[in-house]
Design an enzyme around this catalytic site. Sequence first.
Site, mmCIF file in Angstrom:
data_model
loop_
_atom_site.group_PDB
_atom_site.id
_atom_site.type_symbol
_atom_site.label_atom_id
_atom_site.label_comp_id
_atom_site.label_asym_id
_atom_site.label_seq_id
_atom_site.Cartn_x
_atom_site.Cartn_y
_atom_site.Cartn_z
ATOM 1 N N TRP A 44 0.812 -1.209 0.000
ATOM 2 C CA TRP A 44 0.000 0.000 0.000
ATOM 3 C C TRP A 44 0.844 1.257 0.000
ATOM 4 O O TRP A 44 0.541 2.234 -0.698
ATOM 5 C CB TRP A 44 -0.983 -0.014 1.180
ATOM 6 C CG TRP A 44 -2.172 -0.852 0.877
ATOM 7 C CD1 TRP A 44 -2.507 -2.049 1.425
ATOM 8 C CD2 TRP A 44 -3.172 -0.587 -0.117
ATOM 9 N NE1 TRP A 44 -3.649 -2.541 0.851
ATOM 10 C CE2 TRP A 44 -4.079 -1.682 -0.095
ATOM 11 C CE3 TRP A 44 -3.377 0.451 -1.012
ATOM 12 C CZ2 TRP A 44 -5.186 -1.748 -0.946
ATOM 13 C CZ3 TRP A 44 -4.485 0.388 -1.858
ATOM 14 C CH2 TRP A 44 -5.368 -0.691 -1.818
ATOM 15 N N LYS B 131 -12.723 -1.448 7.021
ATOM 16 C CA LYS B 131 -12.012 -2.542 7.666
ATOM 17 C C LYS B 131 -12.376 -2.650 9.145
ATOM 18 O O LYS B 131 -12.713 -3.726 9.630
ATOM 19 C CB LYS B 131 -10.504 -2.357 7.490
ATOM 20 C CG LYS B 131 -10.093 -2.314 6.012
ATOM 21 C CD LYS B 131 -8.645 -1.990 5.824
ATOM 22 C CE LYS B 131 -8.290 -1.799 4.356
ATOM 23 N NZ LYS B 131 -8.500 -2.996 3.535
ATOM 24 N N ASP C 65 -1.271 6.646 6.936
ATOM 25 C CA ASP C 65 -2.407 5.879 6.432
ATOM 26 C C ASP C 65 -2.672 4.790 7.465
ATOM 27 O O ASP C 65 -1.925 3.817 7.577
ATOM 28 C CB ASP C 65 -2.063 5.279 5.072
ATOM 29 C CG ASP C 65 -3.163 4.373 4.516
ATOM 30 O OD1 ASP C 65 -4.133 4.087 5.249
ATOM 31 O OD2 ASP C 65 -3.037 3.934 3.363
#
Length: 379
Positions: free
Chosen positions: A106, A206, A182
Amino acid sequence: MTQQRPFNFSAGPAALPEAVLQRVAEDMLSWRGCGMGVMEMSHRGKEFKLIADQAQRDLRQLLAVPEHFHILFMQGGALAHNAIVPMNLAQRGGSGKVDVVVSGSWSAKSAAEARKYADVQVVAQGADAQGRYTEIPSPSSWQLRRDTAYVHVCSNETIDGLEMHELPDLAALGCHAPLVVDFSSHVASRRIDWSRIGLAFGGAQKNIGPAGLTLVIVREDLLGHASATCPSALNYEAVAKAESMFNTPPTFGIYVAGLVFEWLLAQQYRGLSGLAAVEQRNIDKAALLYEALDASPLFESRVAVAARSRMNIPFFLKAQRASDALYETFLTGAQERGLLQLKGHKSAGGLRASLYNAMPIEGVQALVRYLKEFELQYG
């Protein structure tokens, strides 16, 4: 807990607490008897304002967010904010420079996206010779630029299963730029040291709620630095001034997230409450699965112990036994036992169990039992 539904190990969109889903069902046709479901409400009406204000208050309490940080409810997911963040911060100080720590798949995407808007330097690269991410580069090795506008990290890598268990202290490294985090895949799973953060962002799908809502928590002094070409609806200062109502926000996502925040605040575990209880339960869940993997004759975790994620645990058949057929046999057996979504990410292969807040410890116990059963038959 009585097992009524399968255990969903999806990495996202992920399982929600059953108690929250029941509340959603009860409110679907008429929220608190007002005659409207939340999806039908005006985002500027008094009913939705009550929902949004309470969600923000509960999130601030849950994560102990200081008052000089703004909480924004936005859209686009973390992937879009890999562009929106540099649009808002890269010109801060006039350097146009962004430093990125690539610790997994990511953050690699983050660096690539930010290059469209800034002079990006990868200050640490975590991939090994085979292109696998198994360790997080030590902050002491990061090659930070003195005039960088900000430093970007992904504090939990969902695909690769790595987690920063302590955020870096940039000031101690001689860097006075803000840290941008993040935190999509472990937000609300643990306590946060806000003294080390300038801005944190993450998709809700999530640990928080349904896909479509993105959280942005930004320090006040970082507002007002957007580029001239930044769209108004993506300008953090404009969104903060409008209290997240600059345009129509993801109203249903905010409502469900608010119920999740309420659920998290009420958690009790081993004499702890709220986020402390949630964090300890997550520690225990992860330890249970890692212990089983470390003792397994058939399966293995490839992540260095110090970097192992509590939320996302990829695991693999050991090399001498690995085959597509055996993976499929495992997944078929898991499905039959009500253990869902254990297939690894397409880019990594293998298997992956995501142990988000809504996953009860009983689900991890059921997975461990199946691992041992499978080992007896195929090990």
